[in-house]
Design a protein around this motif. Sequence first.
Motif, PDB file in Angstrom:
ATOM      1  N   TYR A 212       0.760  -1.463   0.083  1.00 53.58           N
ATOM      2  CA  TYR A 212       0.424  -0.053   0.122  1.00 53.58           C
ATOM      3  C   TYR A 212       0.955   1.184  -0.389  1.00 53.58           C
ATOM      4  O   TYR A 212      -0.108   2.360  -0.487  1.00 53.58           O
ATOM      5  N   VAL A 213       1.951   1.201   0.134  1.00 52.28           N
ATOM      6  CA  VAL A 213       2.937   2.341   0.471  1.00 52.28           C
ATOM      7  C   VAL A 213       3.095   3.103  -0.626  1.00 52.28           C
ATOM      8  O   VAL A 213       2.669   4.270  -1.567  1.00 52.28           O
ATOM      9  N   ARG A 214       3.386   2.001  -2.257  1.00 55.67           N
ATOM     10  CA  ARG A 214       2.849   2.646  -3.161  1.00 55.67           C
ATOM     11  C   ARG A 214       1.328   3.744  -3.452  1.00 55.67           C
ATOM     12  O   ARG A 214       2.069   4.446  -4.347  1.00 55.67           O
ATOM     13  N   SER A 215       0.839   2.918  -3.064  1.00 53.75           N
ATOM     14  CA  SER A 215      -0.657   3.721  -3.635  1.00 53.75           C
ATOM     15  C   SER A 215      -0.584   4.798  -2.815  1.00 53.75           C
ATOM     16  O   SER A 215      -0.802   5.991  -2.941  1.00 53.75           O
ATOM     17  N   LEU A 216      -0.178   5.045  -1.498  1.00 59.21           N
ATOM     18  CA  LEU A 216       0.575   5.699  -0.862  1.00 59.21           C
ATOM     19  C   LEU A 216       1.405   7.248  -1.037  1.00 59.21           C
ATOM     20  O   LEU A 216       1.271   8.197  -1.545  1.00 59.21           O
ATOM     21  N   VAL A 217       2.583   6.750  -1.868  1.00 58.43           N
ATOM     22  CA  VAL A 217       3.075   7.193  -2.545  1.00 58.43           C
ATOM     23  C   VAL A 217       2.672   8.405  -3.787  1.00 58.43           C
ATOM     24  O   VAL A 217       2.537   9.576  -4.010  1.00 58.43           O
ATOM     25  N   GLU A 226       0.465  17.569  -9.235  1.00 53.95           N
ATOM     26  CA  GLU A 226      -0.380  17.585  -9.895  1.00 53.95           C
ATOM     27  C   GLU A 226      -1.056  19.142  -9.588  1.00 53.95           C
ATOM     28  O   GLU A 226      -1.357  19.893  -8.696  1.00 53.95           O
ATOM     29  N   PRO A 227      -1.479  20.816 -10.961  1.00 56.47           N
ATOM     30  CA  PRO A 227      -1.548  21.429 -10.799  1.00 56.47           C
ATOM     31  C   PRO A 227      -3.659  21.317 -10.580  1.00 56.47           C
ATOM     32  O   PRO A 227      -4.830  21.078 -11.323  1.00 56.47           O
ATOM     33  N   LEU A 228      -3.978  21.403  -9.169  1.00 58.15           N
ATOM     34  CA  LEU A 228      -5.017  21.050  -8.699  1.00 58.15           C
ATOM     35  C   LEU A 228      -5.436  22.105  -9.522  1.00 58.15           C
ATOM     36  O   LEU A 228      -5.394  23.256  -9.106  1.00 58.15           O
ATOM     37  N   ALA A 229      -7.659  21.399  -8.839  1.00 58.79           N
ATOM     38  CA  ALA A 229      -7.723  23.316  -8.891  1.00 58.79           C
ATOM     39  C   ALA A 229      -7.800  23.951  -8.404  1.00 58.79           C
ATOM     40  O   ALA A 229      -8.617  24.682  -8.745  1.00 58.79           O
ATOM     41  N   ALA A 230      -7.620  23.866  -7.245  1.00 57.19           N
ATOM     42  CA  ALA A 230      -7.234  24.567  -5.737  1.00 57.19           C
ATOM     43  C   ALA A 230      -6.433  25.811  -6.506  1.00 57.19           C
ATOM     44  O   ALA A 230      -6.755  27.123  -5.721  1.00 57.19           O
ATOM     45  N   SER A 231      -5.594  24.895  -6.824  1.00 56.22           N
ATOM     46  CA  SER A 231      -4.734  26.580  -7.269  1.00 56.22           C
ATOM     47  C   SER A 231      -4.508  27.776  -8.227  1.00 56.22           C
ATOM     48  O   SER A 231      -4.138  28.805  -7.857  1.00 56.22           O
ATOM     49  N   ILE A 232      -6.335  26.956  -8.918  1.00 59.06           N
ATOM     50  CA  ILE A 232      -6.877  28.308  -9.399  1.00 59.06           C
ATOM     51  C   ILE A 232      -7.169  29.872  -8.469  1.00 59.06           C
ATOM     52  O   ILE A 232      -6.339  30.803  -9.221  1.00 59.06           O
ATOM     53  N   ASN A 233      -7.391  29.131  -7.997  1.00 61.92           N
ATOM     54  CA  ASN A 233      -7.519  31.566  -6.663  1.00 61.92           C
ATOM     55  C   ASN A 233      -6.037  31.028  -6.004  1.00 61.92           C
ATOM     56  O   ASN A 233      -5.798  30.010  -5.169  1.00 61.92           O
ATOM     57  N   PRO A 234      -6.106  31.749  -6.132  1.00 58.60           N
ATOM     58  CA  PRO A 234      -4.123  32.818  -4.924  1.00 58.60           C
ATOM     59  C   PRO A 234      -4.617  32.798  -3.732  1.00 58.60           C
ATOM     60  O   PRO A 234      -3.980  31.913  -3.153  1.00 58.60           O
ATOM     61  N   LEU A 235      -6.186  32.627  -3.439  1.00 60.23           N
ATOM     62  CA  LEU A 235      -6.094  32.880  -1.944  1.00 60.23           C
ATOM     63  C   LEU A 235      -5.887  31.158  -1.416  1.00 60.23           C
ATOM     64  O   LEU A 235      -5.757  31.351  -0.167  1.00 60.23           O
ATOM     65  N   ASN A 236      -6.116  30.081  -2.548  1.00 56.22           N
ATOM     66  CA  ASN A 236      -6.452  29.009  -1.723  1.00 56.22           C
ATOM     67  C   ASN A 236      -4.605  28.698  -1.543  1.00 56.22           C
ATOM     68  O   ASN A 236      -3.212  28.548  -2.013  1.00 56.22           O
ATOM     69  N   ASP A 237      -4.049  28.307  -0.218  1.00 57.68           N
ATOM     70  CA  ASP A 237      -2.497  27.847   0.378  1.00 57.68           C
ATOM     71  C   ASP A 237      -2.373  26.958  -0.203  1.00 57.68           C
ATOM     72  O   ASP A 237      -2.259  25.623   0.477  1.00 57.68           O
ATOM     73  N   HIS A 238      -2.123  26.316  -1.725  1.00 56.94           N
ATOM     74  CA  HIS A 238      -2.072  24.511  -2.495  1.00 56.94           C
ATOM     75  C   HIS A 238      -0.304  24.960  -1.514  1.00 56.94           C
ATOM     76  O   HIS A 238      -0.088  23.897  -1.957  1.00 56.94           O
ATOM     77  N   TRP A 239       0.327  25.743  -1.246  1.00 58.26           N
ATOM     78  CA  TRP A 239       1.509  25.282  -1.663  1.00 58.26           C
ATOM     79  C   TRP A 239       2.227  25.564  -0.249  1.00 58.26           C
ATOM     80  O   TRP A 239       3.180  23.872  -0.382  1.00 58.26           O
ATOM     81  N   THR A 240       1.477  24.889   0.155  1.00 54.50           N
ATOM     82  CA  THR A 240       1.920  24.828   2.072  1.00 54.50           C
ATOM     83  C   THR A 240       1.851  23.349   1.363  1.00 54.50           C
ATOM     84  O   THR A 240       2.318  22.404   2.356  1.00 54.50           O
ATOM     85  N   LEU A 241       0.396  22.755   1.455  1.00 54.15           N
ATOM     86  CA  LEU A 241      -0.248  21.711   0.770  1.00 54.15           C
ATOM     87  C   LEU A 241       1.603  20.422   0.119  1.00 54.15           C
ATOM     88  O   LEU A 241       1.768  19.523   0.655  1.00 54.15           O
ATOM     89  N   ARG A 242       1.612  21.385  -0.820  1.00 51.52           N
ATOM     90  CA  ARG A 242       2.588  20.723  -1.482  1.00 51.52           C
ATOM     91  C   ARG A 242       3.692  20.187  -0.792  1.00 51.52           C
ATOM     92  O   ARG A 242       4.335  19.432  -0.930  1.00 51.52           O
ATOM     93  N   ASP A 243       4.278  21.812   0.038  1.00 50.73           N
ATOM     94  CA  ASP A 243       5.171  21.764   0.835  1.00 50.73           C
ATOM     95  C   ASP A 243       5.351  20.591   1.895  1.00 50.73           C
ATOM     96  O   ASP A 243       5.777  19.056   2.052  1.00 50.73           O
ATOM     97  N   TYR A 244       4.222  20.195   2.559  1.00 52.14           N
ATOM     98  CA  TYR A 244       3.881  19.172   3.673  1.00 52.14           C
ATOM     99  C   TYR A 244       3.226  18.394   2.841  1.00 52.14           C
ATOM    100  O   TYR A 244       4.463  16.437   3.684  1.00 52.14           O
ATOM    101  N   ALA A 245       3.594  17.814   1.375  1.00 48.40           N
ATOM    102  CA  ALA A 245       2.797  16.520   0.970  1.00 48.40           C
ATOM    103  C   ALA A 245       5.020  16.181   0.694  1.00 48.40           C
ATOM    104  O   ALA A 245       5.332  14.993   1.060  1.00 48.40           O
ATOM    105  N   ALA A 246       5.799  17.258   0.157  1.00 54.85           N
ATOM    106  CA  ALA A 246       7.842  16.454  -0.031  1.00 54.85           C
ATOM    107  C   ALA A 246       7.633  15.924   1.012  1.00 54.85           C
ATOM    108  O   ALA A 246       8.439  15.409   1.028  1.00 54.85           O
ATOM    109  N   LEU A 247       7.301  16.617   2.382  1.00 49.70           N
ATOM    110  CA  LEU A 247       7.933  16.504   3.762  1.00 49.70           C
ATOM    111  C   LEU A 247       7.847  14.757   3.965  1.00 49.70           C
ATOM    112  O   LEU A 247       8.481  14.018   4.406  1.00 49.70           O
ATOM    113  N   LEU A 248       5.600  14.685   3.530  1.00 47.68           N
ATOM    114  CA  LEU A 248       5.257  13.140   3.931  1.00 47.68           C
ATOM    115  C   LEU A 248       6.557  12.357   2.759  1.00 47.68           C
ATOM    116  O   LEU A 248       6.440  11.385   2.272  1.00 47.68           O
ATOM    117  N   LEU A 249       6.995  12.980   1.303  1.00 47.30           N
ATOM    118  CA  LEU A 249       7.230  11.540   0.909  1.00 47.30           C
ATOM    119  C   LEU A 249       8.642  11.864   1.149  1.00 47.30           C
ATOM    120  O   LEU A 249       8.893  10.372   1.441  1.00 47.30           O
TER     121      LEU A 249
END
Lengths: 618, 751
Positions: A212-217, A226-249
């Motif tokens: 399952y690790v693979r699917s998690l990864v 992914e260019p998330l749909a949420a990224s379109i709106n600059p107010l959405n803080d998707h950067w943190t999400l990416r940072d966090y995801a990277a950290l998780l990785l």
Amino acid sequence: HQSSTGREERRFAEVPRESIKLMAESTGVELSEEVAALLAEDVCYRLREATQNSSQFMRHAKRRKLSVEDFNRALRWSNTETVCGYGAQDALPFRPLKEGELFFVEDREINLVELALATNIPKGCAETMVRVHVSYLDGKGNLEPQGTVPTAVQSLSEDLLKYYQQITRAILGEDPHLMKVKSVSHDLDQLNRLLHMVKSLVQNPYLYLGSYVRSLVSSVMYCILEPLAASINPLNDHWTLRDYAALLLSHIFWTHGDLVSGLYHQILLSLQKVLSDPVRPLCSHYGAVVGLHALGWKAVERVLYPHLPAYWANLQAVLDDYSVSNAQVKADGHKVYGAILVAVERLLKMKALSLTLAAEGSGAGLPGTTTGAVGFRENSPGLSPPPEPLSEPPLGIASHLQAGGAGCQWEEWTPVSLPAMYCELYSFFGDSLAVRFSTDPPLGGAPAPGPCQPLEGRKEPASSAPNLENTRKMPQLTASMNISPRQDGSPRMEPQPPSLAATVPGRSLSRSSSSSSVSRSRSSSSRPGRSTSQSRDIFPKSRFPLPQAGPPAFSFIIGGRQMGRRCQGRRFQTSFTPTPPLTTLPPRAYAHKLPVIGRVSKPVRRWTCSHYSLHLPL
Amino acid sequence: MTPLLSAPGKMAAVQDGPMELDTEKETKPEILSDGTSKLSGNAASGTLSSSPLTAGGAPKQEDQQTLIAVLQFLRRNKLSESVEILRREAGLEDQEDSQTLDGSGGGKGDRDGGEANSLLSRVSITSAAAPQSTLTPITVKRANEQLDVSVVLSAYSQQGDPSLYQVYYSGLKNFIESVLDCHRAELSQLFYPLFVHMYLELVYNNHENEAKAFFEKFGGDQECYYQDDLRVLCGLTKKEHLKGNEVLLDFRTSRFVLRISRDSYQLLKRHLQERHNNQIWNIIQEHLYIDIFDGMPRSKSQIDSMSGSFAGEARREVNKVKVFHGLLKEPEIEVPLDDEEDEAENEEGKPKKKKTKKDSMGSKSKKQDPNAPQQNRIPLPELKDSDKLDKIMYMKESTKRIRLGPENLPSICFYSFLNAYQGLTAVDFTDDSSLLAGGFADSTVRIWSVTPKKLRKVKSAGELNLIDKESDDVLERIMDEKTASESKILCGHSGPVYSVSFSPDRNYLLSSSEDGTVRLWSLQTFTCLVGYKGHNYPVWDTHFSPFGYYFVSGGHDRVARLWATDHYQPLRIFAGHLADVTCTRFHPNSNYVATGSTDRTIRLWDVLNGNCVRIFTGHKGPVHSLAFSPNGKFLASGSTDGRVLLWDIGHGLMIGELKGHTDTIYALKFSRDGEILASGSMDNTVRLWDSTKAFDDVETDDFTAATGHIHLPDNSQELLLGTYHSKSTPVTHLHFTRRNLLLAAGGYSSQ
């Protein structure tokens, strides 16, 4: 006004007589003990009665939650004055008052004038509408796994299934189908929760994730790239999400390296692909950069560094565009710029560190680093993960292992010497690179001897060269393959020294010592990055002096704040002359080519922030 | 203590035949004198408690007291005409006389003992079972409500030693636990009502501590489905609290009904006689109604399945009335069958189904169902041309209907209300599924067009004058194109809207609200036409008759009312529920109305005469949804306990229990042919049940039909055909389109 106390098995809210007395006092009535007791009892009863009556309003409104409105209706129908002012949907927390043991609902004063004259008029809520969802049933009434657990989960045992359900319920509310990441790409909150779930899954020592690790990864990668749909709106803080995801990785690689070993290259490839694809939005690039950063400095060196020249062109174009319509994109561009800067800086530091460690070699090496081991494991996302040696042998060793057929089919790649790298990077980043190095204030300031030498070696290669030569042959190679945390530190045998001298004037180094035939072929592959640099030629790189020509404030301290977080860091806090506070340094020649919007002050801070956010908050 | 044996009313008469007359004679004078002394107001409770009152007399006395009290009340308010009427109707002249004689009416009481008996049975039916005509019972009930409190509570004034209550109760408990298993289950039914009455008696007499101790000791023994009531009860510790507590009032005003086999009853009686346990015996006589039947004692599960309501089970005799549950004859309408249609159908590959469909429809219209009511039993509105057109449409559509079954489940179409911050409370679809109405907690009603056809208003009067009334497309011309929109908002209520219901012809919409009114809206002009006032309390539900014109509403005032759209006052008032009427439904033949209530019972009322013809007990929580099967034979009901119960209307029996939901069931609907029952709940699921199997599996032999004791098979799992989850959306409404596609609706809740 009332404190609830659960009494025995009857779970009733009770109003203590003290409260009654207090309330009476507040209205100027003195109550005797008995009266208060009687009143208290009656009040309790009436409250319960009203609550019971109000529950029917809740039921008929088809809600689960009793609202203030329901309660008021019950009061109204029993000819009692209603309680006004608590109609808001938000929860009303009770606050205790230390003296007097009072509990009360906080009731802030609202300035009506301010509210009335406010310019940001709240928008009305969206129009109520009806949407249709059709579930087509086949003859047997089975529809798409709506509501049933995903197939992968069905094979789990009873206990695990429960666990799964608990998790999914806890995280995704009542809805198990959201497990697929893609279905929630519009919702950053969901994604964040998902990532946190992944993290807790990864951290759970009792959980064998297996395949399952693979699917998690892949989920995590999705969040990074992914260019998330949420990224379109600059107010959405998707950067943190990416940072966090990277950290998780990186965390996944640290802790479950054995399970994901095969994935490492795959991921590097996909990151590389994203990075080299100019069509992708900047947020994806950002994701790729932080992802690389998270995978360790070697990943940065191998993927980002060679791509940098090509990529720089695009980025520069974005950053140079001052048009209003470009503002958003440019802001994104700054993000990417910052991420790259952080990544390469780490790269440089780690490289330097590896050199010094190597230089230290057999001497101070082991005892010191063992303590560092713990620290590494815990909080060094920037370092290469431990399993790496298995699949991707450390640079210097790579040649040997590859020659031995250790199964690294990855692209050919030549390590570049530190100074060369620095020169090149400096050509891109200008002083901001230097700034980032030098702004790190020395921690403690206690001069530690020794390790400063090799650092200086960058400037005066000659002095360090012999040291390194010694260490290179150390038998730590094998050891390093098992002891994960030390990977980054010591035995990262960059066969640097000889090249150091060579690099300063020219970048291409002809390394002789340990490079085998493989290295030659690699160098050919890495070269294009630099030699095919038409795009880079567009950059006014030539205008900039090579590092040597740069300010002599070059001797920097590695044992900065970043390093200070780790045990080894301290050893580098040397007695170097403290560089002047460079935050105030004017942007250098190349740097001021960059858009100026707060580049000196603001972005820098943000970058450091983003850098820090990559640390596991353990 | 022979007098003890004279149980109230008929029951006693059945039991101990010859003795009855003597006791009756003995007791009568006392009753009367007691009644008078009480009304004259001096030391009523004192005399009652001191006099060795015979238990058998108490209920009669109570009823009489009530009547006399009403008379007094009327007299005091100078309503002399009403006094006359009431006296005449109740046949109370004799008692009145005897009352004026102030206790000396002993001889008279003797003389008309039998007469009084019959009169009382009449009275008790009026007050407990159902109103006989629309209006009079209401006045009685209204007056009752005010007087009942004191009358009823005063019955508690006789008391034994409070400290002995525990002894009494545990004595009975020990006895019941020691009897044979077959009797134990039956006699255990006594525990709860006895417990409650003894507790209240203690509270009433200001023995707060004893009451608490009593509750502590025995409260835990009660059946789990009484927990809700016990929670209310244990809050009551003061005499003052008793006044105005509705739950309590229910308990007092109605006698708790127990069904016990004759053997068990004899056993109990013997025990109590031996022990001279008067306290308990008094309570049994005064406050309980023991419905004795001959035959095997019932098992625990049989008892449990039927109990749970506020007032015990239904008396058997109330479910004996014949109910005409058959369907009315369909009006003969020429269905123009054009060949195109036929071909289209053949292409769809369902020619066979169409044929069977037509056959069944033909037979329905030809042969009169033996169980069907007279066609004109209640007057129904004439069919208009547009109705006929709609019928034709309906028939055409139904030929394309999918035959559902366990192997062929309907697809589900879920209508989610998004951004319904104001709180979606009710939903309804038109029969042809073209319109959707939502009632909201912010007092608005919103209507959406589900089809691409937009909603348009009729033009204003001035504009209407201008159009050519002779033109063919006049119906099209009267619509104001400017107002076309997908949805319309109807404002008018001043409280949350709790239910909405479309008229079958799609011209009107009803909405009921917390503000105590039912409003009728025109879907031509999208304005309010009438506000029906009468409930005065929140109206929880309203529902149009399947033929239009009539509608029924039920609310917090515990009555359901039958209205006609052109009358501003109700035509019938269905009174009898002991708590709020939470949901109302019309029988498919429009001759009956079913109501579900917070008292956990379901009642079926005859529209013709307002009588209650069925009482179904068995739910353990408020009933929130009802559905008649399309053939009119069965009723399904869902409640807060998450169970669906199925009832055979003709036999008055519970025939099924569907367990599976985990929260309140707010929506129930049978498929168009009745093979599938769909239920929707707060737990965000729609579940489909095999109703054909549920109905077929039950063996209804003569015995079960006679006694009403059915053994329910526990086969919920077999009957459950599917569970379908919504995305965090409670299911508020379910509807089968004419082609048997299931539509579900609910408001998305983000929490």
